[in-house]
Every structure is written in C-alpha cells, then in structure tokens.
Design a protein around this motif. Structure first.
Motif, PDB file in Angstrom:
ATOM      1  N   LEU A 156       0.838  -1.212   0.000  1.00  0.00           N
ATOM      2  CA  LEU A 156       0.000   0.000   0.000  1.00  0.00           C
ATOM      3  C   LEU A 156       0.870   1.259   0.000  1.00  0.00           C
ATOM      4  O   LEU A 156       0.561   2.244  -0.670  1.00  0.00           O
ATOM      5  N   TYR A 157       2.001   1.193   0.722  1.00  0.00           N
ATOM      6  CA  TYR A 157       2.910   2.348   0.763  1.00  0.00           C
ATOM      7  C   TYR A 157       3.474   2.631  -0.629  1.00  0.00           C
ATOM      8  O   TYR A 157       3.599   3.779  -1.031  1.00  0.00           O
ATOM      9  N   ILE A 158       3.813   1.566  -1.377  1.00  0.00           N
ATOM     10  CA  ILE A 158       4.371   1.750  -2.734  1.00  0.00           C
ATOM     11  C   ILE A 158       3.354   2.482  -3.609  1.00  0.00           C
ATOM     12  O   ILE A 158       3.673   3.461  -4.290  1.00  0.00           O
ATOM     13  N   ILE A 159       2.084   2.025  -3.553  1.00  0.00           N
ATOM     14  CA  ILE A 159       1.073   2.600  -4.449  1.00  0.00           C
ATOM     15  C   ILE A 159       0.730   4.040  -4.036  1.00  0.00           C
ATOM     16  O   ILE A 159       0.596   4.917  -4.889  1.00  0.00           O
ATOM     17  N   VAL A 160       0.639   4.275  -2.714  1.00  0.00           N
ATOM     18  CA  VAL A 160       0.287   5.633  -2.267  1.00  0.00           C
ATOM     19  C   VAL A 160       1.460   6.592  -2.532  1.00  0.00           C
ATOM     20  O   VAL A 160       1.253   7.736  -2.939  1.00  0.00           O
ATOM     21  N   GLU A 161       2.677   6.098  -2.334  1.00  0.00           N
ATOM     22  CA  GLU A 161       3.847   6.946  -2.606  1.00  0.00           C
ATOM     23  C   GLU A 161       3.849   7.368  -4.080  1.00  0.00           C
ATOM     24  O   GLU A 161       4.098   8.525  -4.407  1.00  0.00           O
ATOM     25  N   ASN A 162       3.520   6.424  -4.972  1.00  0.00           N
ATOM     26  CA  ASN A 162       3.430   6.758  -6.401  1.00  0.00           C
ATOM     27  C   ASN A 162       2.316   7.761  -6.658  1.00  0.00           C
ATOM     28  O   ASN A 162       2.473   8.680  -7.468  1.00  0.00           O
ATOM     29  N   ALA A 163       1.181   7.564  -5.965  1.00  0.00           N
ATOM     30  CA  ALA A 163       0.036   8.473  -6.176  1.00  0.00           C
ATOM     31  C   ALA A 163       0.418   9.905  -5.790  1.00  0.00           C
ATOM     32  O   ALA A 163      -0.107  10.864  -6.353  1.00  0.00           O
ATOM     33  N   ILE A 164       1.356  10.040  -4.844  1.00  0.00           N
ATOM     34  CA  ILE A 164       1.844  11.391  -4.482  1.00  0.00           C
ATOM     35  C   ILE A 164       2.858  11.870  -5.529  1.00  0.00           C
ATOM     36  O   ILE A 164       2.758  12.973  -6.056  1.00  0.00           O
ATOM     37  N   LYS A 165       3.833  10.969  -5.841  1.00  0.00           N
ATOM     38  CA  LYS A 165       4.920  11.351  -6.760  1.00  0.00           C
ATOM     39  C   LYS A 165       4.413  11.777  -8.129  1.00  0.00           C
ATOM     40  O   LYS A 165       4.949  12.677  -8.753  1.00  0.00           O
ATOM     41  N   TYR A 166       3.384  11.064  -8.617  1.00  0.00           N
ATOM     42  CA  TYR A 166       2.915  11.334  -9.981  1.00  0.00           C
ATOM     43  C   TYR A 166       1.610  12.131  -9.977  1.00  0.00           C
ATOM     44  O   TYR A 166       0.798  12.013 -10.880  1.00  0.00           O
ATOM     45  N   ASN A 167       1.427  12.932  -8.918  1.00  0.00           N
ATOM     46  CA  ASN A 167       0.233  13.765  -8.837  1.00  0.00           C
ATOM     47  C   ASN A 167       0.565  15.193  -9.257  1.00  0.00           C
ATOM     48  O   ASN A 167       1.706  15.487  -9.620  1.00  0.00           O
ATOM     49  N   VAL A 168      -0.421  16.048  -9.196  1.00  0.00           N
ATOM     50  CA  VAL A 168      -0.207  17.452  -9.572  1.00  0.00           C
ATOM     51  C   VAL A 168      -0.630  18.325  -8.386  1.00  0.00           C
ATOM     52  O   VAL A 168      -1.414  17.868  -7.543  1.00  0.00           O
ATOM     53  N   ARG A 185     -11.503  -5.327  -1.666  1.00  0.00           N
ATOM     54  CA  ARG A 185     -11.032  -4.478  -2.756  1.00  0.00           C
ATOM     55  C   ARG A 185     -10.530  -3.174  -2.150  1.00  0.00           C
ATOM     56  O   ARG A 185     -11.259  -2.503  -1.412  1.00  0.00           O
ATOM     57  N   ILE A 186      -9.281  -2.852  -2.416  1.00  0.00           N
ATOM     58  CA  ILE A 186      -8.739  -1.567  -1.949  1.00  0.00           C
ATOM     59  C   ILE A 186      -8.425  -0.746  -3.203  1.00  0.00           C
ATOM     60  O   ILE A 186      -7.553  -1.124  -3.999  1.00  0.00           O
ATOM     61  N   ASN A 187      -9.154   0.335  -3.392  1.00  0.00           N
ATOM     62  CA  ASN A 187      -8.931   1.198  -4.553  1.00  0.00           C
ATOM     63  C   ASN A 187      -8.113   2.419  -4.129  1.00  0.00           C
ATOM     64  O   ASN A 187      -8.466   3.081  -3.147  1.00  0.00           O
ATOM     65  N   ILE A 188      -7.061   2.684  -4.871  1.00  0.00           N
ATOM     66  CA  ILE A 188      -6.263   3.885  -4.593  1.00  0.00           C
ATOM     67  C   ILE A 188      -6.287   4.719  -5.868  1.00  0.00           C
ATOM     68  O   ILE A 188      -5.668   4.350  -6.870  1.00  0.00           O
ATOM     69  N   SER A 189      -7.053   5.815  -5.832  1.00  0.00           N
ATOM     70  CA  SER A 189      -7.161   6.598  -7.062  1.00  0.00           C
ATOM     71  C   SER A 189      -6.496   7.955  -6.871  1.00  0.00           C
ATOM     72  O   SER A 189      -6.472   8.501  -5.763  1.00  0.00           O
ATOM     73  N   ASP A 190      -5.927   8.457  -7.956  1.00  0.00           N
ATOM     74  CA  ASP A 190      -5.300   9.771  -7.878  1.00  0.00           C
ATOM     75  C   ASP A 190      -5.707  10.611  -9.076  1.00  0.00           C
ATOM     76  O   ASP A 190      -6.177  10.083 -10.085  1.00  0.00           O
ATOM     77  N   THR A 191      -5.540  11.921  -8.922  1.00  0.00           N
ATOM     78  CA  THR A 191      -5.887  12.837 -10.015  1.00  0.00           C
ATOM     79  C   THR A 191      -4.602  13.374 -10.662  1.00  0.00           C
ATOM     80  O   THR A 191      -4.502  14.546 -10.979  1.00  0.00           O
ATOM     81  N   GLY A 192      -3.629  12.466 -10.791  1.00  0.00           N
ATOM     82  CA  GLY A 192      -2.303  12.881 -11.257  1.00  0.00           C
ATOM     83  C   GLY A 192      -2.125  12.863 -12.765  1.00  0.00           C
ATOM     84  O   GLY A 192      -3.088  12.989 -13.521  1.00  0.00           O
ATOM     85  N   GLY A 248      -5.549  10.957 -14.372  1.00  0.00           N
ATOM     86  CA  GLY A 248      -5.260  10.228 -13.142  1.00  0.00           C
ATOM     87  C   GLY A 248      -5.307   8.724 -13.329  1.00  0.00           C
ATOM     88  O   GLY A 248      -5.561   8.230 -14.436  1.00  0.00           O
ATOM     89  N   SER A 249      -5.037   8.021 -12.228  1.00  0.00           N
ATOM     90  CA  SER A 249      -4.948   6.562 -12.284  1.00  0.00           C
ATOM     91  C   SER A 249      -5.684   5.961 -11.100  1.00  0.00           C
ATOM     92  O   SER A 249      -5.849   6.619 -10.073  1.00  0.00           O
ATOM     93  N   MET A 250      -6.086   4.711 -11.275  1.00  0.00           N
ATOM     94  CA  MET A 250      -6.630   3.991 -10.127  1.00  0.00           C
ATOM     95  C   MET A 250      -6.021   2.590 -10.077  1.00  0.00           C
ATOM     96  O   MET A 250      -6.091   1.837 -11.045  1.00  0.00           O
ATOM     97  N   PHE A 251      -5.400   2.301  -8.934  1.00  0.00           N
ATOM     98  CA  PHE A 251      -4.857   0.961  -8.700  1.00  0.00           C
ATOM     99  C   PHE A 251      -5.821   0.231  -7.769  1.00  0.00           C
ATOM    100  O   PHE A 251      -6.237   0.800  -6.750  1.00  0.00           O
TER     101      PHE A 251
END
Ligand code: ADP
Length: 266
Positions: A156-168, A185-192, A248-251
């Motif tokens: 989860l840390y890997i995916i959330v860290e990416n959601a921050i790194k590749y965000n705007v 189901r754990i959805n991690i979505s970003d607006t990056g 954005g992306s959703m993992f």
C-alpha cells in the motif's frame, strides 16, 4: 520402410535435441542461480555501510549545521538524498533477489486493515500536504484483512507513494475499501498525470519507468510496482490499474478473504 525410417529418424532427432537442450540448460540455470545469489549477497552487504553513511551524515548535520557554509549545506542535502535513494534501491533489490530465490517469508494472519490505513494516512499526511495534495481514506470502521501485515503495508505504501509522486498540485488521492463476496477491494485513485495507454502493460516490469527523469527526481528506481505485484500474487490476489493520461490513475488491490469463523475475524 522409408516412412518407418523417416519416423525413427525424426523421433531420434527430437529426443537427441531434447537431451542436448536439457544438458545445455544446466550450466545456464546454474549461472542464473549464482547471479541471483550474488544480487542477494551484494545487496545485503551494502546495507550496513549505507546505513552507517546515512547516520554519519545526520550527525554532521545535527552537530555542524551552524558551522557549514550554505554551499556545504547544499552538498550535504544532496548527499543525504543520494544515500537515501541508494538505500531504497538496495532494499528493493534485496527484496527481489529474495523473492526470486524463494527466501521471502509470507506470514499470513488476520489483521486490522483499518489500523494499517490509519497509520498510512498519518505517515503520508505531511508528504501529501507538502505537495498540496489532499489525501482521503474511506474505510468501514473496523475491517480485517488476511495476509502478511508487513508486506500488505509495504504494497500500500508503494502505491500511495506513487500516487503522491505522480500527482499534480491541488490533486487528490482517495483510498477506499470494499468488502466483496470473498475478497477485499482496496482502490487507490489519484488525479495525477496518468499513464499513457501504450505504457500501461509495462509499468509492472522491473526497472520500467514511463518518464525516467520524473521518476528519478522523486527518488524512484522503477522497482516499486514489480514488488507490489509480487506481494499481491503471493497472496493469490490481483493488482489492477486503469488510467487516463492527464486525468489520473486507479490501482485496485484485490485480496482473497478465506472463510473464517466470526471469532477469528474479530
Ligand atoms: P518508480 O520508482 O519509477 O516510481 P514503480 O515501479 O513504482 O517505479 O512505477 C513504475 C512507473 O509507473 C513509474 O516510473 C511511473 O512512470 C508509472 N506510475 C506508477 N504509478 C503511477 C501513478 N499513480 N500515476 C502515474 N504514473 C505512475
């Protein structure tokens, strides 16, 4: 007779080819195994000097900060970043080498996913705010997951860290958890920045990065998602991604839930 001879010849050639190929494979697979052991040993050996360097730099910073020129302070900051980047790389390489060598332990238990997500939110809050990103966690009050708590946390840390790194700036990250029939189901979505469709199938490959410089700038090495995928697969789960460039992306992490009696789940 000719047909029989031809058939015998073909069968003999196939058998001979098979035997020869088998024999040729032995030294190749031995070399591969030696290479995997070397990667594991080298990564392990590099961890100690790197952690000594990291703590020495922290001592210098704490004790000599006022005596250093602004140039030396900048150099010190750069050194700290590089040592941190190298430690991450070495830790990731060690993880991969251990999983290739089947030395990675998976200890599955029931654990509180709510607690893990709460800690994750606390740990990433500062990093998210620093990047003007809104981090929201939506999870039922007390939800349990079944798996290796440490490794699921790492995933989860890997995916959330990416959601921050590749965000705007002014972007959002939303983590939501759903209990489905026999899985979580754990959805991690970003607006990056999103992932261009021609790259999406490759982002789980080792060392694959869509944008080398953006990944490097934010301390990436292209190994995070391959580790995340290994962790999910070692739990017989699935890691899915949908993304739109510029939006954005959703993992989605899908984790099976074994049937347990109420007592074990609570
Ligand atoms: P890295 O260390 O480069 O972040 P990862 O294996 O974690 O390596 O991810 C591989 C690549 O996938 C990244 O370099 C980036 O291009 C892309 N990527 C991963 N997560 C996201 C995301 N949330 N948004 C956009 N791109 C992403």
């Amino acid at each position: 007779i000719l047909i029989i001879l031809a058939a015998v010849f073909i069968v003999a050639s196939v058998l001979l080819g098979y035997l020869m190929a088998g024999r040729a494979m032995v030294p190749i697979s031995n070399a591969f195994n030696r290479l995997k052991e070397f990667t594991a040993d080298a990564s392990h050996e590099l961890r100690t000097p790197l952690s000594i360097m990291q703590s020495s730099l922290e001592v210098i910073e704490a004790e000599d900060r006022n005596k250093l020129s602004s140039f030396s302070l900048t150099v010190l900051e750069d050194l700290k970043d590089e040592v941190k980047r190298m430690s991450n790389l070495v830790n990731n390489l060690l993880f991969i080498a251990r999983s290739d060598n089947e030395q990675q332990q998976i200890n599955k238990t029931w654990f509180s996913l709510t607690d893990v997500l709460e800690k994750l939110r606390r740990n990433f809050q500062y990093e998210a705010e620093k990047n003007q990103i809104n981090l929201n966690v939506k999870s039922p009050k007390s939800i349990k997951a079944f798996g290796d708590k440490e490794k699921i946390t790492q995933l989860l840390y890997i995916i959330v860290e990416n959601a921050i790194k590749y965000n705007v700036p002014n972007g959002t990250i939303e983590i939501s958890v759903y209990k489905e029939n026999n899985q979580l189901r754990i959805n991690i979505s970003d607006t990056g920045i999103g992932i261009p469709s021609e790259h999406i199938n490759r982002i789980f490959d080792r060392f694959y990065r869509v944008d080398q410089s953006r990944s490097r700038e934010s301390g990436g090495n292209g190994l995070g998602l391959s580790i995340a995928k290994w962790i999910v697969q070692s739990h017989n789960g699935k890691l899915e991604v949908t993304s739109e460039e510029g939006k954005g992306s959703m993992f989605s992490v899908l984790l099976p839930l074994p049937k347990q009696n109420e007592k074990e789940q609570s």
